[in-house]
Design an enzyme around this catalytic site. Sequence first.
Site, PDB file in Angstrom:
ATOM      1  N   LYS A 201       0.853  -1.195   0.000  1.00 15.51           N
ATOM      2  CA  LYS A 201       0.000   0.000   0.000  1.00 15.51           C
ATOM      3  C   LYS A 201       0.887   1.243   0.000  1.00 15.51           C
ATOM      4  CE  LYS A 201      -4.017   1.980   2.428  1.00 15.51           C
ATOM      5  NZ  LYS A 201      -4.875   1.867   3.623  1.00 15.51           N
TER       6      LYS A 201
ATOM      7  N   SER B 192      -9.833   2.422   2.664  1.00 17.59           N
ATOM      8  CA  SER B 192      -8.917   3.126   1.801  1.00 17.59           C
ATOM      9  C   SER B 192      -8.011   2.212   0.995  1.00 17.59           C
ATOM     10  CB  SER B 192      -8.045   4.060   2.631  1.00 17.59           C
ATOM     11  OG  SER B 192      -7.212   3.303   3.515  1.00 17.59           O
TER      12      SER B 192
ATOM     13  N   SER C 167     -10.043  -0.069   6.789  1.00 18.89           N
ATOM     14  CA  SER C 167      -9.424   0.042   5.464  1.00 18.89           C
ATOM     15  C   SER C 167      -8.767  -1.213   4.934  1.00 18.89           C
ATOM     16  CB  SER C 167      -8.399   1.182   5.465  1.00 18.89           C
ATOM     17  OG  SER C 167      -9.062   2.420   5.533  1.00 18.89           O
TER      18      SER C 167
END
Lengths: 499, 508
Positions: free
Chosen positions: A81, A156, A180
């Site tokens: 990420k 997210s 997330s």
Amino acid sequence: MTSELISLTAAETASKVASGEVSAVEVANAHLDRIGAVDERVHAFLYVDREGALAAADAVDKARAAGEQLSPLAGVPLALKDVMTQKGIPTTCGSKILEGWRPPYDATVTARLKAAGVVILGKTNMDEFAMGSSTEHSAYGPTHNPWDLDRIPGGSGGGSAAAVAAFEAPLAIGTDTGGSIRQPAAVTGTVGVKPTYGAVSRYGLVALASSLDQAGPCSRTVLDAALLQSVIAGHDPMDSTSVTDPVPDVVGAALRADVKGLKIGIVRELGGEGYQAGVRQRFDEAVTILEGLGAEIVEVSCPHFPYALAAYYLILPSECSSNLAKFDGVRFGIRVGEGDGDPSIEQVMGRTRAAGFGDETIRRIMLGTYALSAGYYDAYYGQAQKVRTLIQRDFAAAFAQADVLISPTAPTTAFKLGEKLDDPLAMYLNDVATIPANLAGIPGMSLPVGLAPEDGLPVGLQIMAPALADDRLYNVGAALEAALLQTWGHPILQEAPSL
Amino acid sequence: MSTSTADAVVPYDEVIAEFDPVLGLEVHVELGTNTKMFCGCPTEFGAEPNTQVCPVCLGLPGSMPAVNATAVESAIRIGLALNCKIATWCRFARKNYFYPDMPKNFQTSQYDEPICYDGYLDVDVETDEGMKTFRVGIERAHMEEDTGKTSHQGGATGRIHGADYSLVDYNRAGIPLIEIVTKTIEGTGKYAPEVARAYVTALREILRGLGVSDVKMEQGSLRCDANVSLRPSPDAKLGTRTETKNVNSLRSIERAVRYEMTRQAAVLRAGGTIIQETRHWHEDTGITTSGREKSDAEDYRYFPEPDLVPIAPDPAWVEKLRSELPENPAVYQARLQAAWGISDFDMMAVVRSGALDLVAETVALGADQAAARKWWVGELTRIANDRAVELTELPITPADVARVEALVGEGALNDKLARQVIEGVLAGEGSPDEVVAARGLAVVSDDGPLLEAIDAALAESPDVAEKIRSGKVAAAGAIVGAVMKATRGQADAGRVRELLLERLGVSE
Ligand SMILES: [Zn+2]
């Protein structure tokens, strides 16, 4: 060959690399090819580090050839990420303000992955600074759900979940501040785990809300998630909030997969009204399966959960307003408006922040700045911390009655891109079931439990355990996963349309 | 922009007649730890800009602080030495404000949970009624990180406004600081400036004794902000205060407080109101000028630092630290004063000049205490003041002073020559012995050259010679002076006089 290699689990890949059946370079190439073939449509990646990935894979092959002992995930590709620093590799956090920044250091998670021979393919898309539930708040355009490219992949960490769901990588790192990791897992039919707060070092994780943020694994199977968690977990002197307790045996728990005699609590406040019918149906079926496996199902009540969302949206913006203050154009990232007139430093900082941050980020910075202001602190931040304590007490009481708690991960399946973009409150409601775990610092896992009949999209079930008892998630998750696999006859992702 | 235009002031005795001063002192101490407060970077002073930095002290995205255990220990030892209570549980807090010398745009500090609180320090001040002890209450001593150092280039003011550009050196960012804040200091009356100075002096001695800091005011490792306010009488409510910064020596603390009292009195007497603001002390002109306004509305949005775990010092450890504290400077002073057998007044002079350790070391190296005090408290303090440096910053050591005194004791130097040797050492010409050799400074003890010089002087002033011969012995001084001048002071004046009178056949 390529399609075979990308459909392997991380555990299978690692064992084939270790036995020499395939080389790590072949595995890396297969995934890089897949990214090349599908990512234009999925847009899971913000940056692909082809050279670095092949070099890392080559190093694993050389180590194997030299007879060195390989670590359990050596040669397995992974998507990182973009909120996690990787030395020399662009790290944007999905924000314009960090465009062009190449960190001079590795996050502890990144360093541990590298040390374990994990092959980092690149950086995945995300809502700006991890704020959002759809990945639509990325400054670089949204990620698309591999199940339906017109739908959101969650957020997210939509990029990490989509990369795993689209077979671009068997593993990914996500971060979970309010859901997330878990909510994207739920809407993409993948597995996502938020470990106990402090189980994984936050050093090098660009902070959104320091007291809530936690990095964790994304994968297609429970065992793969366990293997990844055991690589990245453990105390780190660079993060004094990381726990010093020994890492629980999550891999052993995933292999045990036995719920006989376990008490599983259904949280009354997380379900029912506001939850999509198909989500409720698949959840109820999973409960029946668990019961059939010998678990005792009890209902528990957590009376303060209805206040969790409000408390979360005071604590998160408050910490975020301070954490994001460093993005001012002085030392890194973009700098805006320097040549326009003869601006003061304050004007350049202001122009940089106005141009560099997106709407949702600015909204939360303003909320947090307000909530921390003198005269408001007690009413907002102070009050929210009290709610947090009450939620922790709710969990303590619930865990006195049950070994683990379960709920649907998200109230709905994946919604359409753009559907909730102009309605922040509707967007926030997506995290209603995942937020309590962050507020209490306990671990949570989401795993797929089927497709909602009305839209054919994946439904996730959330398992929560007491702090430091992450192994319980893996035990229960693996047992349920095995039973479902038997029912379906194949992994759920085989039902996704081919890209 | 501020200018150095002097404000109106009221004579000090009139200030005292009309107003009661109240003080508050905030002292920042840079700890002498090897590494910074929250990272492993070195803290050494004077390195090339931005060479002692890392992701943490540069505030790079993703980096996190980790507390320096030595800094915590130093903080607790300081608190104990200041009679403070030590918190059993406390946290760091973030103080949020935007400024380019703050890498994170917040300072990691302590707010409502300081590690040390509620202590005091007794200080002695010479008053009209003799030595008097004032108790200065300590509100708190807390840990925080220093900011980077900005220098503003171009523009007229040296301040950020009006500068063409600014340079920031982050070597200083993250250096551990202890901020020691007094309670309001009341009841000092006209001695407010002296109490302020005595407090910082005593505090500095304590910190030096603890070995936690090099307490160099001119390098900024000890910095003092003085809050000053006036009120009509001791029972009136507190007046509005100003905070004077940039007070970089013990002497300027006293001067700055005195000046600020006289300035505020003039404002109040003219019917004006004091603005709550930061003021800058100017050492050269001896005045303060207005800085930024500092209202109570300034909002730092403090909240507990979520990147650090709370600090909970083990009470047994705290007690161990307490038992290992060095001798209290006040006790140490009393011991030295008794050993030297000097008056309170003379002892105060030593302490006030910051020469206590230097005098003690010089005496320990064999010098007479009176001589050691004469050099350090007299001559060398004057030179340090002229150069605007601390006494300890002069390039001369107690060993040098002791050696000069030893040479005087042997008769190899007289007082005048000794001053020249000290001057040579200060000028970097080497050790006292090297200066003596290089400058050829030694008492001329051979009568031959002296007689030659006497004959020459007599030949130049036959009228004076005649006066002496006729019995006016007082006139001998002129000839002795001329001989001393001719021998560049290296002769023993007593011996010259003896030889002169002998030569002229005169007796005293
Ligand atoms: Zn550093």
